[in-house]
Motif scaffolding. Sequence first.
Motif, PDB file in Angstrom:
ATOM      1  N   ILE A  30     -10.214   3.727   1.021  1.00 27.24           N
ATOM      2  CA  ILE A  30     -10.257   3.445   2.444  1.00 27.24           C
ATOM      3  C   ILE A  30      -8.957   4.201   2.966  1.00 27.24           C
ATOM      4  O   ILE A  30      -8.262   4.578   2.142  1.00 27.24           O
ATOM      5  CB  ILE A  30      -9.915   1.583   2.384  1.00 27.24           C
ATOM      6  N   ILE A  31      -9.296   5.089   4.181  1.00 28.46           N
ATOM      7  CA  ILE A  31      -8.136   5.528   4.662  1.00 28.46           C
ATOM      8  C   ILE A  31      -8.015   4.304   5.768  1.00 28.46           C
ATOM      9  O   ILE A  31      -8.874   4.586   6.823  1.00 28.46           O
ATOM     10  CB  ILE A  31      -8.443   6.859   4.886  1.00 28.46           C
ATOM     11  N   LEU A  32      -7.015   4.251   6.401  1.00 32.53           N
ATOM     12  CA  LEU A  32      -6.541   3.517   7.270  1.00 32.53           C
ATOM     13  C   LEU A  32      -5.899   4.347   8.165  1.00 32.53           C
ATOM     14  O   LEU A  32      -4.692   4.677   8.064  1.00 32.53           O
ATOM     15  CB  LEU A  32      -5.982   2.425   6.975  1.00 32.53           C
ATOM     16  N   VAL A  50      -4.300  12.874   1.339  1.00 28.63           N
ATOM     17  CA  VAL A  50      -5.519  12.681   0.645  1.00 28.63           C
ATOM     18  C   VAL A  50      -5.372  11.321   0.593  1.00 28.63           C
ATOM     19  O   VAL A  50      -4.796  10.297   0.797  1.00 28.63           O
ATOM     20  CB  VAL A  50      -4.738  13.332  -0.934  1.00 28.63           C
ATOM     21  N   ARG A  51      -6.950  11.007  -0.281  1.00 28.13           N
ATOM     22  CA  ARG A  51      -7.659   9.870  -0.214  1.00 28.13           C
ATOM     23  C   ARG A  51      -7.006   9.071  -2.010  1.00 28.13           C
ATOM     24  O   ARG A  51      -6.981  10.063  -2.416  1.00 28.13           O
ATOM     25  CB  ARG A  51      -9.229   9.628   0.027  1.00 28.13           C
ATOM     26  N   THR A  52      -6.155   7.667  -2.022  1.00 26.45           N
ATOM     27  CA  THR A  52      -6.339   7.813  -3.367  1.00 26.45           C
ATOM     28  C   THR A  52      -6.980   6.266  -3.653  1.00 26.45           C
ATOM     29  O   THR A  52      -7.652   5.518  -2.546  1.00 26.45           O
ATOM     30  CB  THR A  52      -4.627   7.359  -3.098  1.00 26.45           C
ATOM     31  N   ILE A 465      -2.298  11.448 -10.623  1.00 27.20           N
ATOM     32  CA  ILE A 465      -1.460  10.092 -10.660  1.00 27.20           C
ATOM     33  C   ILE A 465      -0.628  10.813  -9.700  1.00 27.20           C
ATOM     34  O   ILE A 465       0.574  11.569 -10.030  1.00 27.20           O
ATOM     35  CB  ILE A 465      -1.698   9.372 -11.277  1.00 27.20           C
ATOM     36  N   LYS A 466      -0.070   9.294  -8.259  1.00 31.88           N
ATOM     37  CA  LYS A 466       1.319  10.199  -7.649  1.00 31.88           C
ATOM     38  C   LYS A 466       2.791   8.921  -8.876  1.00 31.88           C
ATOM     39  O   LYS A 466       2.238   8.312  -9.568  1.00 31.88           O
ATOM     40  CB  LYS A 466       1.191   8.851  -6.636  1.00 31.88           C
ATOM     41  N   ASN A 467       3.497  10.009  -8.448  1.00 32.41           N
ATOM     42  CA  ASN A 467       4.603   9.371  -9.709  1.00 32.41           C
ATOM     43  C   ASN A 467       5.736   8.763  -8.686  1.00 32.41           C
ATOM     44  O   ASN A 467       5.473   8.145  -7.210  1.00 32.41           O
ATOM     45  CB  ASN A 467       5.785  11.061 -10.550  1.00 32.41           C
ATOM     46  N   GLU A 468       7.655   8.484  -9.276  1.00 34.90           N
ATOM     47  CA  GLU A 468       7.828   7.317  -8.921  1.00 34.90           C
ATOM     48  C   GLU A 468       8.338   8.063  -6.831  1.00 34.90           C
ATOM     49  O   GLU A 468       9.232   7.797  -6.179  1.00 34.90           O
ATOM     50  CB  GLU A 468       9.442   7.472  -9.032  1.00 34.90           C
ATOM     51  N   THR A 469       8.206   9.519  -6.906  1.00 36.06           N
ATOM     52  CA  THR A 469       9.171  10.561  -5.418  1.00 36.06           C
ATOM     53  C   THR A 469       8.067  10.816  -5.130  1.00 36.06           C
ATOM     54  O   THR A 469       8.460  11.244  -4.175  1.00 36.06           O
ATOM     55  CB  THR A 469       9.150  11.451  -6.095  1.00 36.06           C
ATOM     56  N   GLY A 470       6.361   9.966  -5.260  1.00 39.21           N
ATOM     57  CA  GLY A 470       6.014  10.355  -4.366  1.00 39.21           C
ATOM     58  C   GLY A 470       4.830  11.183  -4.503  1.00 39.21           C
ATOM     59  O   GLY A 470       3.351  12.244  -3.579  1.00 39.21           O
ATOM     60  N   GLU A 471       4.110  12.290  -4.933  1.00 40.85           N
ATOM     61  CA  GLU A 471       3.862  13.694  -5.594  1.00 40.85           C
ATOM     62  C   GLU A 471       3.126  13.216  -5.982  1.00 40.85           C
ATOM     63  O   GLU A 471       3.161  12.275  -7.499  1.00 40.85           O
ATOM     64  CB  GLU A 471       5.425  14.443  -6.099  1.00 40.85           C
ATOM     65  N   PHE A 472       2.287  14.406  -6.527  1.00 46.22           N
ATOM     66  CA  PHE A 472       1.052  13.726  -7.259  1.00 46.22           C
ATOM     67  C   PHE A 472       0.783  14.591  -8.784  1.00 46.22           C
ATOM     68  O   PHE A 472       1.447  15.758  -8.708  1.00 46.22           O
ATOM     69  CB  PHE A 472      -0.292  13.850  -6.950  1.00 46.22           C
ATOM     70  N   VAL A 498      -1.577   2.081 -10.517  1.00 43.28           N
ATOM     71  CA  VAL A 498      -1.080   3.535  -9.935  1.00 43.28           C
ATOM     72  C   VAL A 498      -1.922   4.216  -9.470  1.00 43.28           C
ATOM     73  O   VAL A 498      -2.924   3.967  -9.314  1.00 43.28           O
ATOM     74  CB  VAL A 498      -1.091   4.434 -11.680  1.00 43.28           C
ATOM     75  N   GLU A 499      -1.324   5.181  -8.441  1.00 42.11           N
ATOM     76  CA  GLU A 499      -2.510   5.349  -7.265  1.00 42.11           C
ATOM     77  C   GLU A 499      -3.049   6.921  -8.054  1.00 42.11           C
ATOM     78  O   GLU A 499      -2.428   7.834  -8.344  1.00 42.11           O
ATOM     79  CB  GLU A 499      -1.655   5.966  -6.297  1.00 42.11           C
TER      80      GLU A 499
END
Length: 522
Positions: A30-32, A50-52, A465-472, A498-499
């Motif tokens: 879901i994207i809000l 992006v959708r996660t 997957i998204k890491n601690e810095t918010g990057e995939f 995990v996203e």
Amino acid sequence: MNKNKVKSLVKKYKKGIIAIGLIIAIGGGIILIKLNGNSTSELNSIGDYVRTVSLEKSSIYDSIAVNGKIESAEVTSVTSALAEKIKTVNVKVGDLVKKGDIIAVLDDTSIKKEIENKKQEISSERQRLKSSYDKAVNSLNTAKSNKAISLAEQDKLVGIAKQNLDSANNELETYKESFQSEESKYNTMLGAIREKKEAYDKSVSTRDNLYNIWINAGGKTDSKEYEEYKKSQEDLTLKEAELEQAKGLYDYDRITESYNSAFEKYNGKLTSKQNAQNEYDSAVSTRAKTINSDDSEIATLNENIKEIDTQIQKLDKNDELKALEEKLTKTVLKAESDGKITELKATVGSMTEGVIATIQSMDKLIITVNIPEYDITKVTVGMKAKISSDSLADKIEGELVRISPTASQAENNSGFSADIAVSNSKGLFIGAKAKAEIIISSKENVFVVPLDAVSGEGEESKISIKNETGEFKEVKVTTGMKNDYYIEVSGDQLKEGVEVKANINLEEMDINNMEPVINGGF
């Protein structure tokens, strides 16, 4: 929803949207998107968003989707084979009934009349049999009494014969000693004169022989044969005198007379004993024959009584009366199962004919479906199913309970008919449409992501997957079971929460001042 649909949706609301939230559902995530600005603001590019989905342990299953109709698994008919008028009808279409509830009642007047006639007939026959039974019992008692009297008489006759036999035996045994004494004296005397008697007998034989020789020689008195005969006659005279002398010496005449008298008396007693024995044997034989005759008569009477009693017992279980009484019970037509009256053909005054009412269970429902030929090898009886219908808020459980062994020949409905039993019928309605997913296989407690979240194949399969810095960042995963929407993934770097990038390309969307809030899941 694919990216073209997303772009179309965004373009549709590109102008005139002020301070509202746009919710876009894409696949399993879901994207809000919060839209900021005034009425003149325009949607700008969202290419950087992006959708996660958030990784969670879940279940995944492969299934076959089928459509069908809800039917009752238990349909019973209330029928009657009796040709009688319907007297009352207790239900109407749509009524709920329980097993044993009265649906209708038939006119039982003629059947009750038949039962009354049959009972009168049975009563008359019972009286006749009871009279015969009483007579037979009286005859039996008389026969038993006569047997007792006859037995006493026969026992008396046998007793008398036995007394006579015992008396004859006693007399014979008592006299036997006296006879044996006389016999002993007689034998002793014979022994004493035996030598003289034998000499005399021999002389008689010699004389008779020489006499025959003389006669055969011509019978002349001057012949040698005559001389020999004369000498033998003289010798016989001598031997006779010697024998008479010996008899006189041993009192022959008296002993012989005494012996003959004793012998005659003994034979008389022996004859009396034998006659008594014959009379006793005859009395015993007569007694046995009389008892056998009495017993035979009693046995015959007993058999007659048993036969009459059996006939009386049969009256209590008269088949014709039983059939009529059973027929009477069938004038009350009852429900054979719980359910709803879905068809009623009974009206008061009409004659019964075949099916009176149809009852369909509301608790035992099935979904009748058609399984395509290309899927038939994938399914087996016992597989679970998930059922949905417009009348249901949530899916319910079911089980595949029947698969037709032959394919349907209908052009617009080819495949194999099948039944799916419903575990909970609440909220379902007979005749309504329903959908079902027959579960071919499933896995529990595994990570699953949308199909478009995985790139590559086999050992090169990867997800972002998204890491601690918010990057995939891309990580290798092992893929497993999948269906039309999701796929199972596993790997050392995967953990709950995990996203994961769902890999939807939104770069064509042009929305300004967007503030995304992302939620993932299934």
